[in-house]
Scaffold this motif. Sequence first.
Motif, mmCIF file in Angstrom:
data_model
loop_
_atom_site.group_PDB
_atom_site.id
_atom_site.type_symbol
_atom_site.label_atom_id
_atom_site.label_comp_id
_atom_site.label_asym_id
_atom_site.label_seq_id
_atom_site.Cartn_x
_atom_site.Cartn_y
_atom_site.Cartn_z
ATOM 1 N N ARG A 72 -19.596 86.375 -27.743
ATOM 2 C CA ARG A 72 -19.143 85.109 -27.166
ATOM 3 C C ARG A 72 -18.914 84.056 -28.252
ATOM 4 N N ASP A 73 -19.739 84.065 -29.306
ATOM 5 C CA ASP A 73 -19.579 83.098 -30.395
ATOM 6 C C ASP A 73 -18.279 83.318 -31.163
ATOM 7 N N LEU A 74 -17.883 84.568 -31.293
ATOM 8 C CA LEU A 74 -16.739 84.888 -32.158
ATOM 9 C C LEU A 74 -15.438 85.075 -31.385
ATOM 10 N N GLU A 75 -15.517 85.282 -30.109
ATOM 11 C CA GLU A 75 -14.319 85.570 -29.311
ATOM 12 C C GLU A 75 -13.205 84.540 -29.493
ATOM 13 N N PRO A 76 -13.498 83.215 -29.438
ATOM 14 C CA PRO A 76 -12.383 82.268 -29.605
ATOM 15 C C PRO A 76 -11.739 82.328 -30.979
ATOM 16 N N TYR A 77 -12.499 82.763 -31.974
ATOM 17 C CA TYR A 77 -11.934 82.855 -33.323
ATOM 18 C C TYR A 77 -11.146 84.151 -33.504
ATOM 19 N N TYR A 78 -11.558 85.219 -32.834
ATOM 20 C CA TYR A 78 -10.701 86.404 -32.777
ATOM 21 C C TYR A 78 -9.350 86.019 -32.166
ATOM 22 N N ASP A 79 -9.379 85.230 -31.086
ATOM 23 C CA ASP A 79 -8.130 84.804 -30.436
ATOM 24 C C ASP A 79 -7.251 84.022 -31.400
ATOM 25 N N LEU A 83 -3.415 85.096 -32.639
ATOM 26 C CA LEU A 83 -2.238 84.272 -32.391
ATOM 27 C C LEU A 83 -1.606 83.778 -33.685
ATOM 28 N N TYR A 84 -2.410 83.580 -34.704
ATOM 29 C CA TYR A 84 -1.869 83.058 -35.959
ATOM 30 C C TYR A 84 -1.216 84.149 -36.809
ATOM 31 N N LEU A 85 -1.775 85.365 -36.756
ATOM 32 C CA LEU A 85 -1.293 86.428 -37.638
ATOM 33 C C LEU A 85 -0.500 87.502 -36.916
ATOM 34 N N GLY A 86 -0.725 87.690 -35.629
ATOM 35 C CA GLY A 86 -0.010 88.711 -34.876
ATOM 36 C C GLY A 86 -0.726 90.045 -34.864
ATOM 37 N N SER A 88 -0.494 93.965 -32.570
ATOM 38 C CA SER A 88 0.138 94.760 -31.518
ATOM 39 C C SER A 88 -0.895 95.686 -30.886
ATOM 40 N N GLY A 89 -0.693 96.002 -29.615
ATOM 41 C CA GLY A 89 -1.627 96.902 -28.962
ATOM 42 C C GLY A 89 -1.533 96.830 -27.457
ATOM 43 N N VAL A 90 -2.422 97.579 -26.805
ATOM 44 C CA VAL A 90 -2.473 97.663 -25.346
ATOM 45 C C VAL A 90 -3.890 97.369 -24.876
ATOM 46 N N ALA A 91 -4.047 96.539 -23.857
ATOM 47 C CA ALA A 91 -5.360 96.220 -23.308
ATOM 48 C C ALA A 91 -5.934 97.436 -22.593
ATOM 49 N N GLU A 92 -7.203 97.740 -22.884
ATOM 50 C CA GLU A 92 -7.872 98.889 -22.272
ATOM 51 C C GLU A 92 -9.119 98.493 -21.482
ATOM 52 N N ASN A 93 -9.558 97.247 -21.613
ATOM 53 C CA ASN A 93 -10.720 96.740 -20.876
ATOM 54 C C ASN A 93 -11.979 97.558 -21.153
ATOM 55 N N LEU A 94 -12.245 97.815 -22.432
ATOM 56 C CA LEU A 94 -13.433 98.559 -22.843
ATOM 57 C C LEU A 94 -14.500 97.586 -23.341
ATOM 58 N N HIS A 96 -16.978 98.090 -25.308
ATOM 59 C CA HIS A 96 -17.358 98.351 -26.696
ATOM 60 C C HIS A 96 -16.202 98.137 -27.673
ATOM 61 N N LEU A 97 -14.992 97.910 -27.184
ATOM 62 C CA LEU A 97 -13.850 97.591 -28.042
ATOM 63 C C LEU A 97 -13.032 96.509 -27.352
ATOM 64 N N PRO A 98 -13.419 95.246 -27.512
ATOM 65 C CA PRO A 98 -12.741 94.160 -26.794
ATOM 66 C C PRO A 98 -11.249 94.113 -27.100
ATOM 67 N N ASP A 99 -10.486 93.734 -26.090
ATOM 68 C CA ASP A 99 -9.044 93.600 -26.251
ATOM 69 C C ASP A 99 -8.695 92.340 -27.030
ATOM 70 N N SER A 100 -7.537 92.365 -27.658
ATOM 71 C CA SER A 100 -7.024 91.219 -28.398
ATOM 72 C C SER A 100 -5.926 90.530 -27.602
ATOM 73 N N ARG A 101 -5.362 89.490 -28.179
ATOM 74 C CA ARG A 101 -4.202 88.809 -27.603
ATOM 75 C C ARG A 101 -2.969 89.515 -28.154
#
Length: 491
Positions: A72-79, A83-86, A88-94, A96-101
């Motif tokens: 939870r602490d790092l999630e907004p910074y992953y986002d 968004l800043y660097l780009g 690619s991928g597909v959301a899997e809703n796992l 143990h491997l959180p999805d990206s934007r």
Amino acid sequence: MYPYIGRSDYRKNILVDEKEHPYTGTNYAWVRARCLGGKTNIWGRLALRLSDYDFKAKTRDGYGEDWPISYRDLEPYYDKVDLYLGISGVAENLPHLPDSRFQRPSRFNAAEVMLRQKFAAMSRVVTPYRAGVTTDGLKHNKYRSRCYGRGACHRKGGCDIHAAFDSPTGLIYPAMDTGNLTLRTNSIAHEVLVDPNTGKARGVAFVDTVTARSYEAKGRVVILAASTLESARLMLLSKSKLYPNGIGNSSGHVGHNFCEHLMGPAVTGFVKDLVGKARTLDDGRPGGFYIPRFRNLTERQPDFIRGYGFEGDSGAAMFPHNALETPGFGASYKKMVREYAGAWVTMGAFGEVLPRFESSVDLDPVVKDKWGIPVLRFQYRFGDNEKKMAADMAVAAREMFEAAGVEILRVDREILTEGWSIHELGTARMGADPKTSVLSQFQQSHDVKNLLVVDGSSHVSASCQNPTWTIMALCWRSCDHLMEEMKRGNL
């Protein structure tokens, strides 16, 4: 991709001359790129998030230490990084491997579609390679273009149009455009300077690699981002009356708790139904597929803790990957290579290496580099947990291919030399207790408040996911905290 790491001549002028930059101790395959942007110029581009399966691993299995942060602490910074660097991928809703934007993913080829369907019956997820590549473009960055899928990404020699993230076009050039960055290349830092009256860092001493002249750069705050091993080396080199064991090292943990990823076990085969089919352009993609961790999630493995994932690829390439192993000569040889080129499929594992206090680096008392600076000495080997994990990797790889009906050509069981993953982590780990850690949750030295270390040094454990995106998310979070501290007058 996995089997071709280290084979590209595109990077021969990027990596260091080890006669000038030696190191000693136990065997270690230390890959270093001392150039603008470092190894981001040649990285594999897999951009994964960690989860609380990683941040709170001790709570789950009792080993090591938990990170002083949660997802939870790092999630907004992953986002922010996404968004800043780009990416690619597909959301899997796992979990143990959180999805990206995610931006648009690379398309699976026929073999990978088949693998995704077959492996699902084994509760294994096959997802498109989550690449640090902008496939839709970035309106805020004039130095980068969107991916057209027409490069030679397998060669890992950089991206001509900078669709793949690299530090120069992604971060450094935009920073220089602000007018607030001074860039000095051909420089090697060898000491963090200290104010003897306050104990704070006051700057950095460095040597010009061309002229061998010495200089000092002064600053209100010193931030190290030299890479895991070089930051540890710099801290150990920075000895003074106030810090006789090296700056920020009152705990004695600088250089210790070293960890990374285990590589070696892999499987290669081919899909019979694809032999002789029309060729596709598969090496224009930034990656193939990824199989997230499936061990020690809901059921406990009897032989080892933590887990591993697989990176894989399939299909045709500009230089057919099966050409070197296909027997024969002449027209019949060429015909066979062409017919089988698009049918091959391979995948190799990346496993978590446990951090141990005895897994360490220190300064060699005798050997120095070309500029007279003491070099690192390695005291590091894989342990029993890694060896048992590696055995399971090979078994699982074979089982998956057999279940999918892929004809197996080769199963690799040997563990590659320590360092092969190029994912060095943990030599100045973060933690809440200054007696057993080096940095706070904001990567701030417990001992020297105006010293931050924002690379992989701060990682408490390795996870089995690639670390690049986590390193940048942590750094962004720490810089936000640093700005607030400076506004409050605390630094």
